[in-house]
Design an enzyme around this catalytic site. Structure first.
Site, PDB file in Angstrom:
ATOM      1  N   GLU A 228      39.382 -12.720 -15.523  1.00 21.61           N
ATOM      2  CA  GLU A 228      39.217 -13.660 -16.639  1.00 21.61           C
ATOM      3  C   GLU A 228      40.211 -14.776 -16.353  1.00 21.61           C
ATOM      4  O   GLU A 228      41.412 -14.608 -16.528  1.00 21.61           O
ATOM      5  CB  GLU A 228      39.511 -12.927 -17.940  1.00 21.61           C
ATOM      6  CG  GLU A 228      38.897 -13.585 -19.141  1.00 21.61           C
ATOM      7  CD  GLU A 228      39.813 -14.620 -19.726  1.00 21.61           C
ATOM      8  OE1 GLU A 228      39.665 -15.808 -19.344  1.00 21.61           O
ATOM      9  OE2 GLU A 228      40.658 -14.267 -20.536  1.00 21.61           O
ATOM     10  N   CYS A 262      42.869 -19.941 -22.678  1.00 24.41           N
ATOM     11  CA  CYS A 262      41.778 -20.166 -21.716  1.00 24.41           C
ATOM     12  C   CYS A 262      40.540 -20.690 -22.433  1.00 24.41           C
ATOM     13  O   CYS A 262      39.796 -21.484 -21.882  1.00 24.41           O
ATOM     14  CB  CYS A 262      41.476 -18.881 -20.957  1.00 24.41           C
ATOM     15  SG  CYS A 262      41.313 -17.451 -22.020  1.00 24.41           S
TER      16      CYS A 262
HETATM   17  P1  NDP Z   1      49.498 -16.854 -13.425  1.00 24.32           P
HETATM   18  O1  NDP Z   1      48.058 -16.725 -13.199  1.00 24.32           O
HETATM   19  O2  NDP Z   1      50.356 -17.177 -12.268  1.00 24.32           O
HETATM   20  O3  NDP Z   1      50.042 -15.480 -14.075  1.00 24.32           O
HETATM   21  C1  NDP Z   1      49.208 -14.508 -14.693  1.00 24.32           C
HETATM   22  C2  NDP Z   1      49.607 -13.108 -14.231  1.00 24.32           C
HETATM   23  O4  NDP Z   1      49.307 -12.959 -12.840  1.00 24.32           O
HETATM   24  C3  NDP Z   1      51.099 -12.816 -14.350  1.00 24.32           C
HETATM   25  O5  NDP Z   1      51.278 -11.457 -14.649  1.00 24.32           O
HETATM   26  C4  NDP Z   1      51.622 -13.137 -12.958  1.00 24.32           C
HETATM   27  O6  NDP Z   1      52.836 -12.494 -12.674  1.00 24.32           O
HETATM   28  C5  NDP Z   1      50.484 -12.616 -12.118  1.00 24.32           C
HETATM   29  N1  NDP Z   1      50.352 -13.229 -10.797  1.00 24.32           N
HETATM   30  C6  NDP Z   1      50.559 -14.509 -10.449  1.00 24.32           C
HETATM   31  N2  NDP Z   1      50.279 -14.706  -9.147  1.00 24.32           N
HETATM   32  C7  NDP Z   1      49.909 -13.510  -8.652  1.00 24.32           C
HETATM   33  C8  NDP Z   1      49.520 -13.064  -7.365  1.00 24.32           C
HETATM   34  N3  NDP Z   1      49.452 -13.886  -6.323  1.00 24.32           N
HETATM   35  N4  NDP Z   1      49.228 -11.760  -7.214  1.00 24.32           N
HETATM   36  C9  NDP Z   1      49.293 -10.922  -8.250  1.00 24.32           C
HETATM   37  N5  NDP Z   1      49.647 -11.281  -9.493  1.00 24.32           N
HETATM   38  C10 NDP Z   1      49.954 -12.563  -9.699  1.00 24.32           C
HETATM   39  O7  NDP Z   1      49.745 -17.883 -14.569  1.00 24.32           O
HETATM   40  P2  NDP Z   1      51.013 -18.827 -14.837  1.00 24.32           P
HETATM   41  O8  NDP Z   1      51.813 -18.187 -15.883  1.00 24.32           O
HETATM   42  O9  NDP Z   1      51.741 -19.194 -13.601  1.00 24.32           O
HETATM   43  O10 NDP Z   1      50.277 -20.111 -15.382  1.00 24.32           O
HETATM   44  C11 NDP Z   1      49.745 -21.072 -14.480  1.00 24.32           C
HETATM   45  C12 NDP Z   1      48.425 -21.606 -14.981  1.00 24.32           C
HETATM   46  O11 NDP Z   1      47.475 -20.554 -15.029  1.00 24.32           O
HETATM   47  C13 NDP Z   1      48.435 -22.162 -16.386  1.00 24.32           C
HETATM   48  O12 NDP Z   1      48.913 -23.456 -16.432  1.00 24.32           O
HETATM   49  C14 NDP Z   1      46.978 -22.026 -16.761  1.00 24.32           C
HETATM   50  O13 NDP Z   1      46.274 -23.114 -16.237  1.00 24.32           O
HETATM   51  C15 NDP Z   1      46.558 -20.755 -16.068  1.00 24.32           C
HETATM   52  N6  NDP Z   1      46.581 -19.596 -16.970  1.00 24.32           N
HETATM   53  C16 NDP Z   1      45.430 -19.219 -17.566  1.00 24.32           C
HETATM   54  C17 NDP Z   1      45.431 -18.179 -18.443  1.00 24.32           C
HETATM   55  C18 NDP Z   1      44.197 -17.770 -19.104  1.00 24.32           C
HETATM   56  O14 NDP Z   1      44.245 -17.142 -20.167  1.00 24.32           O
HETATM   57  N7  NDP Z   1      43.064 -18.052 -18.517  1.00 24.32           N
HETATM   58  C19 NDP Z   1      46.633 -17.436 -18.802  1.00 24.32           C
HETATM   59  C20 NDP Z   1      47.806 -17.898 -18.071  1.00 24.32           C
HETATM   60  C21 NDP Z   1      47.749 -18.930 -17.212  1.00 24.32           C
HETATM   61  P3  NDP Z   1      54.241 -13.298 -12.771  1.00 24.32           P
HETATM   62  O15 NDP Z   1      54.414 -13.702 -14.184  1.00 24.32           O
HETATM   63  O16 NDP Z   1      55.241 -12.284 -12.340  1.00 24.32           O
HETATM   64  O17 NDP Z   1      54.112 -14.460 -11.838  1.00 24.32           O
END
Ligand code: NDP
Length: 454
Positions: A228, A262
């Site tokens: 998602e 999102c």
């Molecule tokens: P991320 O997608 O980076 O983080 C979401 C989760 O994924 C966190 O638990 C993070 O861990 C983990 N994660 C990140 N990179 C990896 C990877 N390579 N492998 C495995 N797990 C990973 O979101 P951000 O917080 O950095 O936000 C960045 C952008 O993402 C936002 O500006 C927005 O555009 C989008 N976003 C969208 C969401 C939605 O609901 N669709 C929710 C959040 C973000 P950790 O925190 O340790 O990095």
């Protein structure tokens, strides 16, 4: 990223946590495997009783849990408490309906007896974001645990206390040790978990790059994933709509969760005959929103969750204006401590501007004008994302076209997009695949077994 609670209101680090060591991760994985062996044999009635209890604990503890979320990521306290209540709802929903959704189904196969059974897969790894620290997890965990799976949570690094609180809710609800565990780990530890045979499947909510990385590693291991990811949802307004009501909902739909959702409406596509009037109402609604301390009553928008999210939003707006977009209101980061950003509207956005294609994760609305219904659908679909969509019209012909032609997992008519345990939730295109919630959600992490009895 450090595993820490950093106040988005002041920027101050309030609490830090050490990441689990490889030995501790190993112990938790083994505990999950052991717990699965017994949890899969529990009756649906036992699981339902525990899930109902989890709902009761959430209700009873909603103020404390709400404060915790507000402290860690800055959503308004009222919305945080409402989020806890929604988690209680999803627990009750699956406690009540999982047995029916997973009951073996007879199939007419002639002289033999045919049946379809829905059996659990094992430990499901949930990689979750900070924007709805409890809801994102409960909407995965309630169906997964009811189906007999066990859960492993890798939560976002900036919401560790929320992550631990969720584990505590399930333990207090009576789920056996190991049925739901929080792993305080960085994203660099996720690959190893996906390689481990004790992890059966994974679900991720977050950005497209994180989804790609997890899907790639899971794919190498032939493990099922549900993704998602982001969205840049269209909100289409046609001349037959009630423009005041549409503008009021538009501001709410854009700024929900301080603009970090999102399924927030992000691109406002308005028919040219309604555009001037809609813009007037919309500007008034956006400018009326109060930005401030999210713990305080009457505040509509708190800070963005992290300094980097705020910097990225600021940069996207700045570069879009440089590319020729018209700044209607807001658009300047706010002075002082904390990660605050004002409600902002950009219009006349050229295709070359970052805001045209990228997801903007903050209270920034993008206004477009459409010449007719075809043009509105074209603009709505001119996106890499396809999560939700909201359309405002009383014309049945237009409605039918939007429902069938908008490339999105959800279309809400004369209402903003929201998630609801009774309806499947998910997207198409770069917004990911698979569905959460409803019967489709609980069926994602099961072995659909065909049984033939001669
Ligand atoms: P991320 O997608 O980076 O983080 C979401 C989760 O994924 C966190 O638990 C993070 O861990 C983990 N994660 C990140 N990179 C990896 C990877 N390579 N492998 C495995 N797990 C990973 O979101 P951000 O917080 O950095 O936000 C960045 C952008 O993402 C936002 O500006 C927005 O555009 C989008 N976003 C969208 C969401 C939605 O609901 N669709 C929710 C959040 C973000 P950790 O925190 O340790 O990095």
């Amino acid at each position: 990223m450090p595993i820490a609670t950093i106040s988005p209101v002041t920027g101050e680090t309030l609490r830090t946590f050490d990441a689990l060591t490889p030995e501790q991760i190993e112990q938790k994985l083994q505990r999950a495997a052991n717990a699965f062996r017994s949890h899969r044999r529990t009756s649906m009635a036992e699981r339902a009783e525990r899930m109902r209890r989890a709902g009761e604990i959430l209700e009873a503890d909603k103020d404390r849990l709400g404060r915790l979320m507000t402290t860690e990521m800055g959503k308004t306290l009222a919305s945080a408490v409402a989020e806890v209540e929604k988690c209680a709802w999803v627990c009750r929903h699956y406690a009540e309906h999982a047995a029916g959704m997973l009951a073996p189904r007879p199939v007419d196969v002639g002289k033999a007896r045919g049946e379809i059974h829905f059996l659990p897969l094992g430990a499901v790894l949930a990689i979750m974001p900070w924007n709805f620290p409890l809801w994102q997890v409960f909407r995965f965990a309630a169906p997964a645990l009811m189906a007999g799976n066990v859960g492993l949570l890798k939560h976002a690094s900036n919401v560790p206390q929320s992550a631990l609180a969720i584990e505590d809710v399930f333990a207090r609800a009576g789920f056996a040790e190991g049925v739901f565990q929080t792993l305080l780990i960085g994203s660099d530890a996720v690959g190893g978990l996906l390689d481990d045979p004790r992890v059966a499947a994974a679900t991720l909510t977050g950005s497209t790059p994180a989804g790609q990385s997890v899907a790639e590693r899971a794919g190498r291991n032939l493990k099922k994933t549900v993704l998602e990811l982001g969205g840049s949802d269209p909100f289409i307004v046609m001349p037959s709509a009630d423009l005041r009501a549409a503008a009021r909902t538009a501001a709410k739909a854009r700024c929900i969760n301080n603009g970090q959702s999102c399924i927030a409406a992000k691109r406002f596509i308005v028919h040219q005959d309604a555009a001037d009037e809609f813009e007037r109402h919309f500007v008034r609604e956006m400018e009326a929103l109060r930005v401030g301390d999210p713990m305080q009553d009457g505040v509509d928008i708190g800070p963005l969750a992290t300094a980097s999210i705020r910097d990225e939003v600021d940069e996207q707006v700045r570069r879009s204006v440089e590319a020729g977009a018209r700044l209607v209101t807001g658009g300047k980061r706010m002075d002082g401590p904390g990660f605050f950003y004002p409600p902002t509207i950009l219009a006349d956005i050229p295709e070359s501007a970052p805001a045209y294609r990228e997801e903007v994760f903050g209270p920034v609305a993008l206004l477009f004008r459409a010449t007719d219904v075809d043009d509105a659908i074209r603009l709505a679909n001119d996106s890499d994302f396809g999560l939700g969509s909201s359309v405002w019209t009383t014309d049945e012909g237009e409605r039918a076209r939007f429902v069938t032609e908008i490339e999105a997992g959800m279309t809400f008519v004369n209402a903003m997009v929201s998630s609801d345990p009774r309806l499947p939730f998910g997207g198409v295109k770069q917004s990911g695949y698979g569905r959460e919630l409803a019967e489709f959600g609980i069926h994602e992490f099961v072995n659909v077994k065909s049984v033939w009895i001669q």
